[in-house]
Design an enzyme around this catalytic site. Structure first.
Site, short mmCIF file in Angstrom:
data_model
loop_
_atom_site.label_atom_id
_atom_site.label_comp_id
_atom_site.label_asym_id
_atom_site.label_seq_id
_atom_site.Cartn_x
_atom_site.Cartn_y
_atom_site.Cartn_z
N ARG A 67 0.84 -1.21 0.00
CA ARG A 67 0.00 0.00 0.00
C ARG A 67 0.87 1.25 0.00
O ARG A 67 0.35 2.37 0.03
CB ARG A 67 -0.89 0.03 1.24
CG ARG A 67 -1.84 -1.15 1.34
CD ARG A 67 -2.96 -1.03 0.34
NE ARG A 67 -3.79 -2.23 0.32
CZ ARG A 67 -4.91 -2.35 -0.34
NH1 ARG A 67 -5.34 -1.36 -1.10
NH2 ARG A 67 -5.60 -3.47 -0.30
N THR A 76 11.30 -3.43 2.17
CA THR A 76 10.48 -4.30 2.99
C THR A 76 10.99 -5.74 2.89
O THR A 76 12.05 -6.00 2.30
CB THR A 76 8.98 -4.12 2.63
OG1 THR A 76 8.20 -4.86 3.57
CG2 THR A 76 8.66 -4.57 1.22
N LYS A 130 15.51 -6.05 4.55
CA LYS A 130 15.86 -4.97 5.48
C LYS A 130 17.30 -5.06 5.99
O LYS A 130 17.93 -4.05 6.26
CB LYS A 130 14.87 -4.93 6.64
CG LYS A 130 13.49 -4.46 6.21
CD LYS A 130 12.54 -4.34 7.38
CE LYS A 130 11.17 -3.90 6.89
NZ LYS A 130 10.20 -3.70 7.98
N ASN A 139 14.53 0.23 6.89
CA ASN A 139 13.35 0.23 6.00
C ASN A 139 13.33 1.48 5.11
O ASN A 139 12.45 1.63 4.28
CB ASN A 139 12.04 0.13 6.80
CG ASN A 139 11.65 1.44 7.45
OD1 ASN A 139 12.51 2.27 7.73
ND2 ASN A 139 10.37 1.63 7.68
N ASP A 163 10.27 2.06 11.37
CA ASP A 163 9.21 1.15 11.85
C ASP A 163 8.86 1.43 13.32
O ASP A 163 7.70 1.46 13.70
CB ASP A 163 9.66 -0.32 11.71
CG ASP A 163 9.61 -0.78 10.26
OD1 ASP A 163 8.79 -0.24 9.49
OD2 ASP A 163 10.38 -1.69 9.91
N ALA A 176 11.06 -12.17 18.36
CA ALA A 176 12.42 -11.62 18.44
C ALA A 176 13.08 -11.67 17.07
O ALA A 176 14.31 -11.73 16.96
CB ALA A 176 13.23 -12.40 19.47
N GLY A 231 13.08 -9.94 12.93
CA GLY A 231 13.35 -8.61 12.40
C GLY A 231 12.29 -7.59 12.81
O GLY A 231 12.62 -6.43 13.10
N ARG A 243 9.57 -17.82 21.10
CA ARG A 243 9.57 -19.29 21.10
C ARG A 243 11.01 -19.77 21.31
O ARG A 243 11.28 -20.62 22.14
CB ARG A 243 9.03 -19.73 19.73
CG ARG A 243 8.67 -21.13 19.59
CD ARG A 243 7.96 -21.35 18.28
NE ARG A 243 8.73 -20.86 17.12
CZ ARG A 243 8.36 -21.00 15.87
NH1 ARG A 243 7.21 -21.58 15.58
NH2 ARG A 243 9.10 -20.53 14.88
N ALA A 249 16.72 -17.88 23.08
CA ALA A 249 18.07 -17.34 22.85
C ALA A 249 18.01 -16.09 21.96
O ALA A 249 18.79 -15.14 22.16
CB ALA A 249 18.95 -18.40 22.20
#
Ligand code: ATR
Length: 288
Positions: A13, A60, A64, A85, A101, A127, A129, A151, A154
Protein backbone atom coordinates in the site's frame (compact mmCIF):
# COMPACT_ATOMS: atom_id res chain seq x y z
CA UNK A 1 11.74 9.47 -7.70
CA UNK A 2 10.97 7.17 -4.77
CA UNK A 3 10.09 3.50 -4.52
CA UNK A 4 9.58 0.52 -2.24
CA UNK A 5 11.54 -2.66 -2.95
CA UNK A 6 10.43 -6.05 -1.63
CA UNK A 7 9.55 -9.62 -2.53
CA UNK A 8 6.60 -10.04 -2.69
CA UNK A 9 5.51 -6.45 -3.37
CA UNK A 10 2.22 -6.53 -5.31
CA UNK A 11 0.21 -6.17 -2.06
CA UNK A 12 2.09 -3.02 -0.97
CA UNK A 13 0.00 0.00 0.00
CA UNK A 14 3.07 2.26 0.13
CA UNK A 15 2.58 3.85 -3.34
CA UNK A 16 -1.02 4.76 -2.41
CA UNK A 17 0.07 6.18 0.97
CA UNK A 18 2.97 8.26 -0.40
CA UNK A 19 0.93 9.61 -3.29
CA UNK A 20 -1.69 10.73 -0.77
CA UNK A 21 1.00 12.36 1.39
CA UNK A 22 2.37 14.17 -1.67
CA UNK A 23 -1.06 15.43 -2.74
CA UNK A 24 -1.91 16.67 0.77
CA UNK A 25 1.41 18.47 1.29
CA UNK A 26 1.68 19.88 -2.25
CA UNK A 27 4.85 17.89 -3.00
CA UNK A 28 5.63 16.65 -6.47
CA UNK A 29 7.05 13.13 -6.47
CA UNK A 30 6.81 9.76 -8.16
CA UNK A 31 6.63 6.61 -5.98
CA UNK A 32 6.52 3.07 -7.39
CA UNK A 33 6.60 -0.51 -6.06
CA UNK A 34 9.42 -2.72 -7.31
CA UNK A 35 9.83 -6.45 -7.12
CA UNK A 36 13.44 -7.55 -6.69
CA UNK A 37 14.59 -11.13 -7.16
CA UNK A 38 15.50 -12.79 -3.85
CA UNK A 39 19.19 -12.45 -4.77
CA UNK A 40 18.70 -9.14 -6.57
CA UNK A 41 18.14 -6.46 -3.94
CA UNK A 42 21.52 -4.72 -4.17
CA UNK A 43 21.40 -4.59 -7.98
CA UNK A 44 17.86 -3.23 -7.95
CA UNK A 45 18.62 -0.55 -5.32
CA UNK A 46 21.86 0.49 -7.05
CA UNK A 47 20.12 0.80 -10.43
CA UNK A 48 17.41 2.93 -8.82
CA UNK A 49 19.85 5.32 -7.14
CA UNK A 50 22.69 5.41 -9.66
CA UNK A 51 20.94 5.09 -13.03
CA UNK A 52 17.40 6.34 -12.48
CA UNK A 53 18.08 9.28 -10.19
CA UNK A 54 16.21 7.82 -7.23
CA UNK A 55 16.21 10.03 -4.15
CA UNK A 56 14.75 7.67 -1.54
CA UNK A 57 13.66 4.10 -1.19
CA UNK A 58 11.64 2.07 1.28
CA UNK A 59 12.72 -1.50 1.87
CA UNK A 60 10.48 -4.30 2.99
CA UNK A 61 10.65 -8.05 3.62
CA UNK A 62 13.02 -9.81 3.12
CA UNK A 63 15.62 -7.12 2.33
CA UNK A 64 15.86 -4.97 5.48
CA UNK A 65 19.23 -6.42 6.54
CA UNK A 66 20.65 -6.19 3.03
CA UNK A 67 19.56 -2.54 2.93
CA UNK A 68 21.75 -1.86 5.96
CA UNK A 69 24.72 -3.57 4.31
CA UNK A 70 24.27 -1.57 1.11
CA UNK A 71 24.21 1.83 2.83
CA UNK A 72 27.32 4.00 3.38
CA UNK A 73 26.07 5.36 6.72
CA UNK A 74 23.27 4.47 9.10
CA UNK A 75 21.33 5.94 12.01
CA UNK A 76 22.04 4.76 15.58
CA UNK A 77 18.77 2.80 15.61
CA UNK A 78 19.81 0.89 12.48
CA UNK A 79 23.20 0.21 14.06
CA UNK A 80 21.35 -1.35 17.01
CA UNK A 81 18.92 -3.59 15.14
CA UNK A 82 20.78 -4.16 11.86
CA UNK A 83 17.64 -3.61 9.76
CA UNK A 84 16.69 -0.60 7.63
CA UNK A 85 13.35 0.23 6.00
CA UNK A 86 14.32 3.64 4.56
CA UNK A 87 17.25 4.63 2.34
CA UNK A 88 18.04 8.24 1.53
CA UNK A 89 20.45 9.45 -1.16
CA UNK A 90 22.44 12.34 0.26
CA UNK A 91 23.64 15.39 -1.67
CA UNK A 92 27.10 13.78 -2.10
CA UNK A 93 25.53 10.62 -3.55
CA UNK A 94 26.14 8.48 -0.47
CA UNK A 95 23.29 6.30 0.77
CA UNK A 96 22.07 6.68 4.37
CA UNK A 97 19.97 3.98 6.06
CA UNK A 98 17.33 4.57 8.69
CA UNK A 99 14.52 2.59 10.27
CA UNK A 100 11.15 4.28 10.80
CA UNK A 101 9.21 1.15 11.85
CA UNK A 102 9.65 1.85 15.57
CA UNK A 103 8.77 5.53 15.16
CA UNK A 104 5.66 4.42 13.28
CA UNK A 105 4.60 1.98 15.98
CA UNK A 106 5.12 4.51 18.77
CA UNK A 107 3.34 7.31 16.85
CA UNK A 108 0.36 5.06 16.21
CA UNK A 109 0.09 3.94 19.85
CA UNK A 110 0.68 7.39 21.35
CA UNK A 111 -0.99 9.74 18.86
CA UNK A 112 -3.65 7.68 17.10
CA UNK A 113 -4.61 5.33 19.95
CA UNK A 114 -3.97 8.04 22.56
CA UNK A 115 -1.96 5.83 24.87
CA UNK A 116 1.28 6.87 26.61
CA UNK A 117 3.99 4.22 26.92
CA UNK A 118 5.98 5.93 29.69
CA UNK A 119 5.81 3.94 32.92
CA UNK A 120 3.99 1.01 31.28
CA UNK A 121 4.85 -2.69 31.43
CA UNK A 122 5.20 -3.89 27.83
CA UNK A 123 5.27 -7.43 26.43
CA UNK A 124 6.96 -7.68 23.02
CA UNK A 125 6.11 -11.03 21.41
CA UNK A 126 8.71 -12.24 18.91
CA UNK A 127 12.42 -11.62 18.44
CA UNK A 128 12.79 -11.61 14.65
CA UNK A 129 13.35 -8.61 12.40
CA UNK A 130 9.95 -7.06 13.17
CA UNK A 131 10.58 -7.04 16.94
CA UNK A 132 14.20 -5.93 16.60
CA UNK A 133 13.17 -2.96 14.44
CA UNK A 134 10.90 -1.46 17.12
CA UNK A 135 12.64 -2.21 20.41
CA UNK A 136 14.83 0.93 20.54
CA UNK A 137 11.87 3.22 19.79
CA UNK A 138 9.79 1.54 22.51
CA UNK A 139 12.61 1.97 25.05
CA UNK A 140 12.95 5.64 24.11
CA UNK A 141 9.44 6.20 25.50
CA UNK A 142 10.77 5.18 28.94
CA UNK A 143 8.36 2.36 29.75
CA UNK A 144 8.73 0.80 33.22
CA UNK A 145 9.67 -2.53 31.67
CA UNK A 146 9.80 -4.49 28.43
CA UNK A 147 9.70 -8.27 28.38
CA UNK A 148 10.79 -9.74 25.05
CA UNK A 149 9.25 -13.18 24.72
CA UNK A 150 10.06 -15.63 21.97
CA UNK A 151 9.57 -19.29 21.10
CA UNK A 152 13.36 -19.52 20.75
CA UNK A 153 14.43 -17.77 23.94
CA UNK A 154 18.07 -17.34 22.85
CA UNK A 155 16.95 -14.87 20.16
CA UNK A 156 15.01 -12.84 22.72
CA UNK A 157 18.05 -12.84 25.00
CA UNK A 158 20.24 -11.65 22.13
CA UNK A 159 17.91 -8.69 21.52
CA UNK A 160 17.89 -7.87 25.22
CA UNK A 161 21.69 -8.00 25.40
CA UNK A 162 22.14 -5.70 22.41
CA UNK A 163 19.69 -3.14 23.87
CA UNK A 164 20.71 -3.33 27.53
CA UNK A 165 22.76 -0.10 27.56
CA UNK A 166 19.88 1.80 25.98
CA UNK A 167 17.45 0.29 28.51
CA UNK A 168 19.64 1.54 31.37
CA UNK A 169 19.77 5.01 29.79
CA UNK A 170 15.97 5.01 29.55
CA UNK A 171 15.55 3.74 33.15
CA UNK A 172 13.60 0.73 31.84
CA UNK A 173 13.90 -2.88 32.93
CA UNK A 174 14.50 -5.12 29.92
CA UNK A 175 14.34 -8.89 30.10
CA UNK A 176 13.79 -11.98 27.98
CA UNK A 177 11.53 -14.94 28.56
CA UNK A 178 10.48 -18.05 26.68
CA UNK A 179 7.02 -17.96 25.09
CA UNK A 180 6.38 -21.20 26.95
CA UNK A 181 6.80 -19.42 30.27
CA UNK A 182 3.85 -17.20 29.35
CA UNK A 183 1.64 -19.97 28.06
CA UNK A 184 2.36 -22.20 31.07
CA UNK A 185 1.91 -19.57 33.76
CA UNK A 186 -0.50 -21.02 36.31
CA UNK A 187 -3.66 -18.95 36.88
CA UNK A 188 -3.35 -16.88 40.06
CA UNK A 189 -5.32 -13.88 41.37
CA UNK A 190 -2.28 -11.61 40.79
CA UNK A 191 -0.17 -13.14 38.01
CA UNK A 192 3.52 -12.20 37.98
CA UNK A 193 3.47 -11.93 34.22
CA UNK A 194 0.80 -9.34 33.36
CA UNK A 195 1.16 -6.30 31.08
CA UNK A 196 -0.37 -2.95 30.15
CA UNK A 197 0.65 -3.15 26.48
CA UNK A 198 1.16 -6.37 24.46
CA UNK A 199 2.67 -6.15 20.98
CA UNK A 200 2.55 -9.12 18.63
CA UNK A 201 5.62 -9.05 16.37
CA UNK A 202 5.64 -12.79 15.65
CA UNK A 203 4.90 -14.35 12.28
CA UNK A 204 2.63 -16.96 13.92
CA UNK A 205 -0.59 -15.72 12.32
CA UNK A 206 0.94 -15.89 8.85
CA UNK A 207 1.37 -19.60 9.46
CA UNK A 208 -2.22 -19.86 10.71
CA UNK A 209 -1.06 -20.72 14.23
CA UNK A 210 -2.45 -19.17 17.41
CA UNK A 211 -0.09 -18.16 20.21
CA UNK A 212 -2.36 -19.76 22.85
CA UNK A 213 -1.71 -17.09 25.45
CA UNK A 214 -3.63 -17.01 28.73
CA UNK A 215 -5.96 -14.03 29.26
CA UNK A 216 -4.34 -13.19 32.59
CA UNK A 217 -1.40 -11.64 30.71
CA UNK A 218 -3.72 -8.70 29.97
CA UNK A 219 -4.10 -6.21 32.80
CA UNK A 220 -7.51 -4.52 32.97
CA UNK A 221 -7.67 -1.94 30.15
CA UNK A 222 -4.61 -3.41 28.41
CA UNK A 223 -3.79 -2.56 24.79
CA UNK A 224 -3.16 -5.57 22.53
CA UNK A 225 -1.40 -4.45 19.35
CA UNK A 226 -0.72 -6.65 16.33
CA UNK A 227 1.89 -5.31 13.92
CA UNK A 228 0.01 -6.92 11.03
CA UNK A 229 -3.35 -5.80 9.68
CA UNK A 230 -6.32 -7.39 7.95
CA UNK A 231 -6.97 -11.10 8.40
CA UNK A 232 -3.38 -11.70 9.62
CA UNK A 233 -4.07 -9.64 12.76
CA UNK A 234 -7.54 -10.99 13.47
CA UNK A 235 -6.65 -14.03 15.61
CA UNK A 236 -4.63 -11.99 18.12
CA UNK A 237 -7.22 -9.19 18.23
CA UNK A 238 -10.07 -11.71 18.75
CA UNK A 239 -8.09 -13.29 21.60
CA UNK A 240 -7.60 -9.90 23.28
CA UNK A 241 -11.23 -8.87 22.72
CA UNK A 242 -12.39 -12.01 24.51
CA UNK A 243 -10.82 -10.62 27.70
CA UNK A 244 -12.04 -7.05 27.24
CA UNK A 245 -8.69 -5.63 26.11
CA UNK A 246 -8.41 -2.82 23.55
CA UNK A 247 -7.22 -4.32 20.26
CA UNK A 248 -5.40 -2.44 17.52
CA UNK A 249 -4.00 -3.67 14.22
CA UNK A 250 -0.83 -2.43 12.54
CA UNK A 251 -2.40 -0.35 9.77
CA UNK A 252 -1.62 2.85 11.68
CA UNK A 253 1.99 1.72 12.12
CA UNK A 254 2.21 1.20 8.35
CA UNK A 255 0.99 4.73 7.65
CA UNK A 256 3.07 6.31 10.43
CA UNK A 257 6.34 4.61 9.38
CA UNK A 258 5.65 5.91 5.87
CA UNK A 259 5.02 9.40 7.28
CA UNK A 260 8.36 9.33 9.12
CA UNK A 261 10.14 8.23 5.90
CA UNK A 262 8.36 10.98 3.93
CA UNK A 263 9.50 13.55 6.50
CA UNK A 264 13.11 12.29 6.23
CA UNK A 265 13.04 12.59 2.45
CA UNK A 266 11.05 15.80 1.98
CA UNK A 267 11.47 17.69 5.26
CA UNK A 268 7.67 17.95 5.54
CA UNK A 269 5.44 16.13 8.03
CA UNK A 270 2.41 14.69 6.18
CA UNK A 271 -1.07 14.40 7.81
CA UNK A 272 -0.75 10.72 8.78
CA UNK A 273 -4.01 10.43 10.76
CA UNK A 274 -6.02 11.74 7.81
CA UNK A 275 -4.38 9.29 5.41
CA UNK A 276 -4.88 6.43 7.90
CA UNK A 277 -8.62 7.15 8.05
CA UNK A 278 -8.81 7.19 4.24
CA UNK A 279 -6.85 3.92 3.96
CA UNK A 280 -9.14 2.21 6.48
CA UNK A 281 -12.10 3.30 4.39
CA UNK A 282 -10.48 2.03 1.21
CA UNK A 283 -9.73 -1.39 2.76
CA UNK A 284 -13.28 -1.64 4.13
CA UNK A 285 -14.77 -0.85 0.72
CA UNK A 286 -12.48 -3.42 -0.95
CA UNK A 287 -13.53 -6.06 1.60
CA UNK A 288 -17.27 -5.31 1.16
P1 ATR B 1 10.06 -10.96 10.91
O1 ATR B 1 11.07 -10.20 10.10
O2 ATR B 1 8.65 -10.83 10.40
O3 ATR B 1 10.16 -10.69 12.36
P2 ATR B 1 11.48 -13.42 11.33
O4 ATR B 1 12.74 -12.67 11.53
O5 ATR B 1 11.47 -14.69 10.56
O6 ATR B 1 10.38 -12.50 10.65
O7 ATR B 1 10.83 -13.70 12.79
C1 ATR B 1 9.63 -14.34 12.97
C2 ATR B 1 9.25 -14.28 14.45
O8 ATR B 1 7.99 -14.91 14.65
C3 ATR B 1 10.23 -15.01 15.35
O9 ATR B 1 10.25 -14.37 16.60
C4 ATR B 1 9.59 -16.39 15.43
O10 ATR B 1 9.97 -17.16 16.55
P3 ATR B 1 11.33 -18.05 16.50
O11 ATR B 1 12.48 -17.08 16.62
O12 ATR B 1 11.23 -18.95 17.66
O13 ATR B 1 11.32 -18.77 15.17
C5 ATR B 1 8.15 -16.00 15.55
N1 ATR B 1 7.23 -17.08 15.17
C6 ATR B 1 7.04 -17.58 13.93
N2 ATR B 1 6.10 -18.55 13.97
C7 ATR B 1 5.69 -18.66 15.24
C8 ATR B 1 4.73 -19.48 15.91
N3 ATR B 1 3.99 -20.37 15.27
N4 ATR B 1 4.58 -19.32 17.26
C9 ATR B 1 5.32 -18.40 17.91
N5 ATR B 1 6.25 -17.59 17.34
C10 ATR B 1 6.42 -17.73 16.02
Amino acid sequence: MYCVIGNPIAHSRSPWIHQRFAALTGQSLHYSARLAALDGFAASARAFFEEEGGHGCNVTVPFKHEATALADTCSPRVALCGAANTLVRQADGRIHADNTDGLGLVADIEHNAGRRLAGQDILLLGAGGAAAGVLAALLAQRPRSICVSNRTVAKAQHLVDSHSALATECASTLHACALEELTHQAPTPTPTLAFDVLINATASSLQGQALNLPGQLLRPGALAYDMMYGSAAQGFLDWAGQYGAQGRDGLGMLVEQAAAAFALWRGVQPPAAQVLAALRQLLASEAA
